[in-house]
Scaffold this motif. Structure first.
Motif, PDB file in Angstrom:
ATOM      1  N   CYS A 108      48.605  34.373  40.308  1.00  0.00           N
ATOM      2  CA  CYS A 108      48.264  32.953  40.248  1.00  0.00           C
ATOM      3  C   CYS A 108      46.737  32.793  40.233  1.00  0.00           C
ATOM      4  N   ILE A 109      46.168  32.912  39.020  1.00  0.00           N
ATOM      5  CA  ILE A 109      44.725  32.844  38.821  1.00  0.00           C
ATOM      6  C   ILE A 109      44.475  32.566  37.343  1.00  0.00           C
ATOM      7  N   ASN A 110      43.412  31.840  37.046  1.00  0.00           N
ATOM      8  CA  ASN A 110      43.116  31.567  35.640  1.00  0.00           C
ATOM      9  C   ASN A 110      42.207  32.642  35.047  1.00  0.00           C
ATOM     10  N   SER A 111      42.069  32.617  33.747  1.00  0.00           N
ATOM     11  CA  SER A 111      41.330  33.646  33.027  1.00  0.00           C
ATOM     12  C   SER A 111      39.856  33.673  33.425  1.00  0.00           C
ATOM     13  N   TYR A 112      39.253  32.504  33.594  1.00  0.00           N
ATOM     14  CA  TYR A 112      37.832  32.443  33.922  1.00  0.00           C
ATOM     15  C   TYR A 112      37.544  33.135  35.249  1.00  0.00           C
ATOM     16  N   MET A 113      38.336  32.809  36.269  1.00  0.00           N
ATOM     17  CA  MET A 113      38.102  33.387  37.592  1.00  0.00           C
ATOM     18  C   MET A 113      38.425  34.883  37.610  1.00  0.00           C
ATOM     19  N   VAL A 116      45.969  28.695  37.231  1.00  0.00           N
ATOM     20  CA  VAL A 116      45.633  27.831  38.367  1.00  0.00           C
ATOM     21  C   VAL A 116      44.283  27.207  38.048  1.00  0.00           C
ATOM     22  N   ALA A 117      44.264  25.903  37.889  1.00  0.00           N
ATOM     23  CA  ALA A 117      43.051  25.203  37.464  1.00  0.00           C
ATOM     24  C   ALA A 117      41.933  25.360  38.490  1.00  0.00           C
ATOM     25  N   GLY A 118      40.695  25.272  37.990  1.00  0.00           N
ATOM     26  CA  GLY A 118      39.538  25.314  38.872  1.00  0.00           C
ATOM     27  C   GLY A 118      38.577  26.409  38.481  1.00  0.00           C
ATOM     28  N   SER A 119      37.290  26.167  38.742  1.00  0.00           N
ATOM     29  CA  SER A 119      36.266  27.181  38.483  1.00  0.00           C
ATOM     30  C   SER A 119      35.112  26.981  39.458  1.00  0.00           C
ATOM     31  N   PHE A 120      34.555  28.081  39.882  1.00  0.00           N
ATOM     32  CA  PHE A 120      33.406  28.060  40.782  1.00  0.00           C
ATOM     33  C   PHE A 120      32.753  29.436  40.703  1.00  0.00           C
ATOM     34  N   ASN A 121      31.574  29.545  41.243  1.00  0.00           N
ATOM     35  CA  ASN A 121      30.880  30.832  41.272  1.00  0.00           C
ATOM     36  C   ASN A 121      31.318  31.616  42.500  1.00  0.00           C
TER      37      ASN A 121
END
Length: 304
Positions: A36-41, A62-67
């Motif tokens: 359960c994680i998106n490609s960006y993260m 799973v939506a969302g992005s952060f550093n």
């Protein structure tokens, strides 16, 4: 056909994603993992670990992005770990997964992002409106916790016959084939009232539970400081502890690397690693996969 396990990815500032990636080739031999994680993260974490994501690393977005901030307590990481966990739960509810395995969250990060829960088990209780039971351990020793994340000064007030009886009956329904040694609260299990009388309440609840079950499913109250000796562990492989450190201090001293956490008395199967986010070694390639692999295997055992 392989079972499907939903993997809640945990706090991305910690060791969870490293463990998931490191163990992936072994995990896919046992089950079908859904991360359960998106490609960006995922790709951000892989860059920090200096690895390439496996081609068969199947994800649920799973939506969302952060550093990612390695080793830091961060509200964004806390929120994302919560959203990952909810996604995993829903995969089980919709029968797209057979069980949930959780990687570690950070409780302070959950607090920073405004969540009211102290951890996975508290969330599960609220979500399913059920009295989830936290049990930790490994094949050689399991400990179920009567109280968990509450201040020590409040434990005695929770020891009532009614609450204990409900706990014992729920625990027996979840694991009917095991006999549990039940620890007393006080030193020397109260010494017949000299050091406290909570053991009389514990004993009364045990007696009523066993009568209701129709066998000696629970034995106690046992003297806490001798329960985990070699002799005590020859007698029992499963214990009930009255409070968090009473059960987990000896368990982790004996079996720290291999223990897992399992949530009982719920409509879904959930197991977890029995360690924290290990911020001090995050993204250094040092994290052990042993507890995680045992959590995967235990989830599969509970689904059979």
């Amino acid at each position: 056909m392989k079972k499907t396990i939903a993997i809640s990815i945990g706090d991305l500032n910690g060791v969870g994603i490293e463990i998931a990636l490191k163990a992936h080739t072994e995990v896919v031999k046992l089950c079908k993992p859904l991360y359960c994680i998106n490609s960006y993260m995922l790709h951000q974490a892989c860059e920090l670990l200096d690895i390439t994501p496996p081609s068969d690393f199947e994800r649920v977005e799973v939506a969302g992005s952060f550093n990612i901030k390695e080793g830091c307590v961060d509200a964004d990481a806390g929120r994302y770990s919560y959203d990952s966990f909810l996604s995993a739960i829903k995969l089980c509810e919709t029968k797209k997964a057979d069980a949930v395995v959780t990687l570690p969250i950070h409780k302070e990060a959950w607090m920073l992002c405004g969540l009211k829960y102290k951890g996975h088990t508290d969330l599960l209780r609220d979500y399913f409106k059920k009295d989830a039971i936290m049990m930790l351990g490994c094949e050689r020793l399991f400990v179920a916790l009567y109280t968990e994340h509450i201040p020590l000064r409040e434990v005695a007030s929770h020891i009532t016959k009614e609450e204990l009886l409900r706990f014992f009956l729920d625990l027996n329904r979840a694991i009917p084939d095991k006999q549990f040694g039940v620890l007393g609260l006080n030193p020397h299990a109260g010494d017949n009232g000299v050091l406290g009388d909570e053991e009389r309440v514990i004993g009364a609840a045990i007696e009523e539970a066993n009568n209701s079950i129709g066998k000696e499913a629970f034995v106690g109250a046992l003297v806490p400081d001798t329960a985990f000796t070699p002799h005590g562990r020859e007698r029992f492989s499963h214990f009930v502890a009255m409070y968090h450190d009473q059960g987990l201090a000896p368990l982790k001293a004996l079996y720290f690397d291999e223990s897992i956490n399992v949530s009982l008395n719920l409509p879904i199967i959930r197991t977890s690693v029995d360690h924290g986010t290990a911020f001090d070694i995050a993204y250094q390639g040092k994290a052990s996969t042993l507890s995680y692999m045992n959590a995967i295997k235990s989830a599969l055992n509970f689904t059979t």
